[in-house]
Design an enzyme around this catalytic site. Structure first.
Site, PDB file in Angstrom:
ATOM      1  N   GLU A   1      -3.685  12.139  -8.358  1.00 25.57           N
ATOM      2  CA  GLU A   1      -3.647  12.410  -6.917  1.00 25.57           C
ATOM      3  C   GLU A   1      -2.258  12.828  -6.460  1.00 25.57           C
ATOM      4  O   GLU A   1      -1.699  12.262  -5.514  1.00 25.57           O
ATOM      5  CB  GLU A   1      -4.110  11.178  -6.141  1.00 25.57           C
TER       6      GLU A   1
ATOM      7  N   GLU B   1     -13.520  10.557  -9.325  1.00 26.15           N
ATOM      8  CA  GLU B   1     -13.667   9.207  -8.771  1.00 26.15           C
ATOM      9  C   GLU B   1     -14.726   9.211  -7.678  1.00 26.15           C
ATOM     10  O   GLU B   1     -14.445   9.576  -6.536  1.00 26.15           O
ATOM     11  CB  GLU B   1     -12.344   8.682  -8.187  1.00 26.15           C
TER      12      GLU B   1
END
Ligand code: GAL
Length: 841
Positions: free
Chosen positions: A180, A249
């Site tokens: 991320e 995710e």
């Protein structure tokens, strides 16, 4: 040897050289394994969050649940505790973990990071990295890049040396670099952009032979695939048209923090989100988490991430299957797999079926056809027409039609069993309690040092302990007027985190805590100073180092001040620059009280003498026998305050009986999900039970050591076992008059087979009673079923006959079994049964 002999040898060599080497590539539709596009389901199971003894079972359950891939992060601080000193043993035996995945016949996705976030201490970075001169984390900075490259190569080479990449015949089909980074890159501008490019190039140059991904990083440079993380990912498009849509995710629930409630994600919404991603072309979904597990030791990130990392995942913290989540997703996977060929071979056409209804149809030239019918309305069901047939869609749901005609699955229609777990007391008495009080007067010994002014905590402790003492002395003259007026002075301490206990002359005077959102806090309290010398001892406590963000080298913990006394004759007395004595850790820690059962470095007191006195800063120990059986075990810590627990020298983690603040008003699965939507456990301790892995126990003489910061009653700590208490199922009869997806889910309107209701208890258990059974029109849900206007009197006896004493049983939903209690009405069968250990009957 002749020509044929040589050829034979070659054939024997090729056959015996084990698994075949495969290629893994990708195109715009999917990950391509050995030339074949694959639609893959994956699940996160983090190796250090369970024990090696649990791995095989967890991975097996994941496979049974319809997963193809297991994902794990690589935990740098666990694998390299000090520079160049590696740990690949026990829970950190990464090779064993990946080989266990391989043996199960599954693929692996290795998210190396090495920044991993993951609610893990310091986001996975080793704390020693902070002390590398000139370092600046997650940026275009030479010392950082050198360390990151070193660790990444170490891991890749380790995997290569065991032939674990798919290109070598191993299970690893994907790897991740960074985590991320997108939001960071945006903040850093050009330097962030350079770093991303460097990271991608460095990763690709390791030559794994399998693709790399970067999650939540729109600028992921070729050939790295950028992927999506979130509760929903159907709006996601990769940054190049030739990259597949990967969801790294898919959050199956959410993490908990001490003081917060438990967050749950209804499986109807999770299944809806997954189907929504697949219907528009997504081809890889990883559940984060599939098994969340436990933050053992001091591995929890923070601050304040709880020791349980259960995550409301399909497999619970203890390794038990969570129903109906597990089975409902399993059915989803089965339904989607029936569509695999159609989905990967062509693009869908979307047609509108109404204001909030759509159809996605995959119709390949070779005759394959699969369709998804969706209803985004959060309130109302919809009746839609698709290919000249009618279909009923519940609110906020997607139906899957693997042949473009028959519905095999609807995301909102949970037909599988629900089970409820309970923590059962067991007769494993803790005996031989002993107690040791931390010796505050011992501060100033050989391991302490003094300094003028306040020091940052992690710089001093290097995170070898949660605890750092700050101690100073103040002289109070006998003429101080507060001594005569009785108006005590006030101590004000500014802390940058995370918790603080204030001791005045050895007595606990008060405590204060930060929060996860706001680590800084102020302690303000009256202090009982005496004439003469007074010792002010501040115990600053870290509760997991933060795991999100950039520039980790700049984060502060501990007491940075100001620290001042108010209400003295001189007014304010600023102690910020006073002479402070520092002591890293507790005496019990550096004398290793948690490891010793024999000769002790300190004087323990017999438990009976102190049981009544709830002293702060106290070590407690006891012995116990391991209970029989194989159900998972936990310690009930509700009689205690805050501290840490060890069993036979292994750290179970931090405990804290902080009460959950939240809003537990119930929730509907329909409508966009966020963690705050579905909360549980308000007003109760966030975490009452702490997982005790069975493999940490011996038959007898197990040593329990507890360090308590605040005060509690250790004699009420007890072992419990986790087992299934009740199971419920609720299945509708199929009636020829319902021309809807329910009929079609059983193979079309002509003569559908009778659906069956299935119940099953946990291992070693069987059904001991039927708490509720009704064939007719029962009302309510599991735990609160009620008879409706129509009820077959035979309901209980049929269920009792079939199920009592069995571990699993099934009953067909039909009039033949029960007699027809109300002709021409669509009926259902709802059952709630109790599970108990088999030997009870
Ligand atoms: C993501 C992150 C994960 C984990 C998750 C929340 O943003 O990549 O590592 O922290 O959030 O559980």
């Amino acid at each position: 040897m002749g020509k044929w002999g040589l050829l034979l040898l070659l054939v024997v060599f090729l056959l015996s050289s084990g698994s075949t080497r495969c290629t893994v590539t990708y195109d715009r539709k999917a990950i391509v394994i050995n030339g074949e596009r694959r639609l893959l389901f994956s699940g996160s199971i983090h190796h250090p969050r369970s024990t090696p003894e649990m791995w095989e079972d967890l991975i097996h359950k994941a496979k049974e649940g319809g997963l193809d891939v297991i994902e794990t992060y690589v935990f740098w601080n666990g694998h390299e505790p000090s520079p160049g000193n590696y740990n690949f043993e026990g829970r950190y035996d990464l090779v064993r973990f990946v080989k266990t995945i391989q043996r199960a016949g599954l693929y692996a996705h290795l998210r190396i990071g090495p920044y991993i976030c993951g609610e893990w201490n310091f986001g996975g970075f080793p704390v020693w990295l902070k002390f590398v001169p000139g370092i600046s984390f997650r940026s275009d900075n030479e010392p950082f890049k050198m360390a990151m490259k070193g660790f990444t190569e170490k891991i890749v080479n380790l995997m290569k040396s065991h032939n674990l990449f798919e290109s070598q015949g191993g299970p690893i089909i994907l790897s991740q670099i960074e985590n991320e980074y997108g939001p960071q890159a945006k903040m850093l501008g050009a330097s962030g952009y350079n770093y991303v490019n460097w990271a991608a190039k460095m990763a690709v140059e390791t030559g794994t032979g399998v693709p790399w991904v970067m999650c939540k990083e729109e600028d992921a440079p070729d050939p790295v695939i950028n992927t999506c993380n979130g509760f929903y990912c159907d709006k996601f498009t990769p940054n190049q048209p030739y990259k597949p849509e990967i969801w790294t995710e898919a959050w199956s629930g959410w993490f908990t923090e001490f003081g917060g409630p438990i967050y749950q994600r209804p499986v109807q919404d999770l299944a809806f989100a997954v189907a929504k991603f697949i219907q528009k072309g997504g081809s890889f979904v990883n559940y984060y988490m599939y098994h969340g597990g436990t933050n053992f030791g001091r591995t929890a990130g923070g601050p304040f991430i709880s020791t349980s990392y259960d995550y409301d995942a399909p497999i619970d913290e203890y390794g038990l299957i969570r129903q109906p989540k597990y089975d409902h997703l399993k059915e989803l996977h089965r339904a989607v797999k029936l569509c695999e060929r159609a989905i990967v071979s062509t693009d869908p056409t979307m047609t509108s079926l109404g204001g909030l209804q759509q159809a996605y149809e995959y119709s390949s030239g070779t005759g394959e056809c699969a369709a998804f019918l969706s209803n985004y309305d959060t309130k109302s069901p919809a009746r839609v027409m698709f290919n000249n047939m009618h279909y009923n869609l519940p609110p906020w749901s997607i139906s899957i039609l693997p042949d473009c005609r028959n519905v095999v699955f609807n995301t909102a229609k949970v037909g599988v069993q629900t089970s409820q777990m309970e923590m059962l007391p067991i007769n494993a008495e803790m005996y031989a309690w002993e107690t040791y009080n931390e010796d505050i007067s011992a501060l100033g010994g050989s391991s302490s040092f003094t300094s003028f002014g306040l020091l940052e905590q992690v710089n001093v402790t290097r995170d070898t302990s949660d605890y750092l003492w700050y101690q100073t002395s103040v002289e109070i003259g006998s003429s101080e007027s507060f001594l005569h007026r009785g108006q005590l002075p006030t101590l004000i301490v500014q802390s940058t985190g995370h918790a603080l206990h204030v001791f005045i002359n050895g007595q606990l005077s008060g405590s204060a805590f930060g929060t996860r959102q706001n680590r800084r806090f102020t302690f303000r309290g009256k202090v009982n100073l005496q004439a003469g010398t007074n010792k002010i001892s501040l115990l600053s406590v870290a509760v997991g180092l933060p795991n999100v963000g950039g520039h980790f080298e700049t984060w502060n913990t501990g007491i940075l001040g100001p620290v001042a006394l108010h209400g003295l004759d001189q007014g304010k007395w600023d102690l910020t620059w006073a002479k402070w004595t520092y002591q890293v850790g507790l005496k019990g820690e550096y004398t290793n009280l948690m490891y010793t059962n024999g000769i002790s470095p300190v004087d323990w007191m017999q438990g009976s003498l102190i049981a009544q006195k709830q002293q702060p800063l106290t070590w407690h120990k006891a012995n116990f026998y391991a209970p029989n059986g194989n159900e998972p075990l936990a310690l009930d810590m509700s009689s205690m305050g805050k501290g840490q627990i060890w069993i036979n020298g292994q750290s179970l983690g931090r405990y804290w009986t902080a009460y959950a603040n939240g809003n537990c008003n119930g929730c509907s699965y329909a409508g966009p999900f966020k963690p705050q939507k579905c909360q549980l456990g308000c007003g109760q301790p966030t975490q009452r039970w702490y997982h005790v892995p069975r493999s940490w126990l011996k038959p007898a003489e197990n040593l329990l050591v507890v360090f308590e910061e605040l005060g509690g009653d250790p004699t009420r700590i007890s072992l419990v076992k986790r087992s299934v208490s009740t199971v419920c199922a609720d299945v509708a009869e199929i009636h020829p008059s319902i021309k809807n997806w329910e009929i079609q889910s059983y193979g079309g309107p002509k003569d559908p087979p009778k659906p069956k209701l299935h119940l099953h208890c946990g291992p070693g258990q069987s059904i001991s009673s039927i708490k509720f059974a009704s064939f007719g029109t029962p009302l309510g849900t599991c735990g609160s079923f009620q008879q409706g206007p129509c009820h077959a009197l035979s309901s209980y006896s049929v269920l009792q006959k079939r199920c009592i004493g069995q571990r699993r049983c099934s009953v067909a939903i039909s009039n033949t079994n029960f007699g027809d209690p109300c002709p021409n009405i669509v009926k259902r069968l709802s059952v709630e049964a109790t599970c108990a250990p088999s030997q009870w009957h």
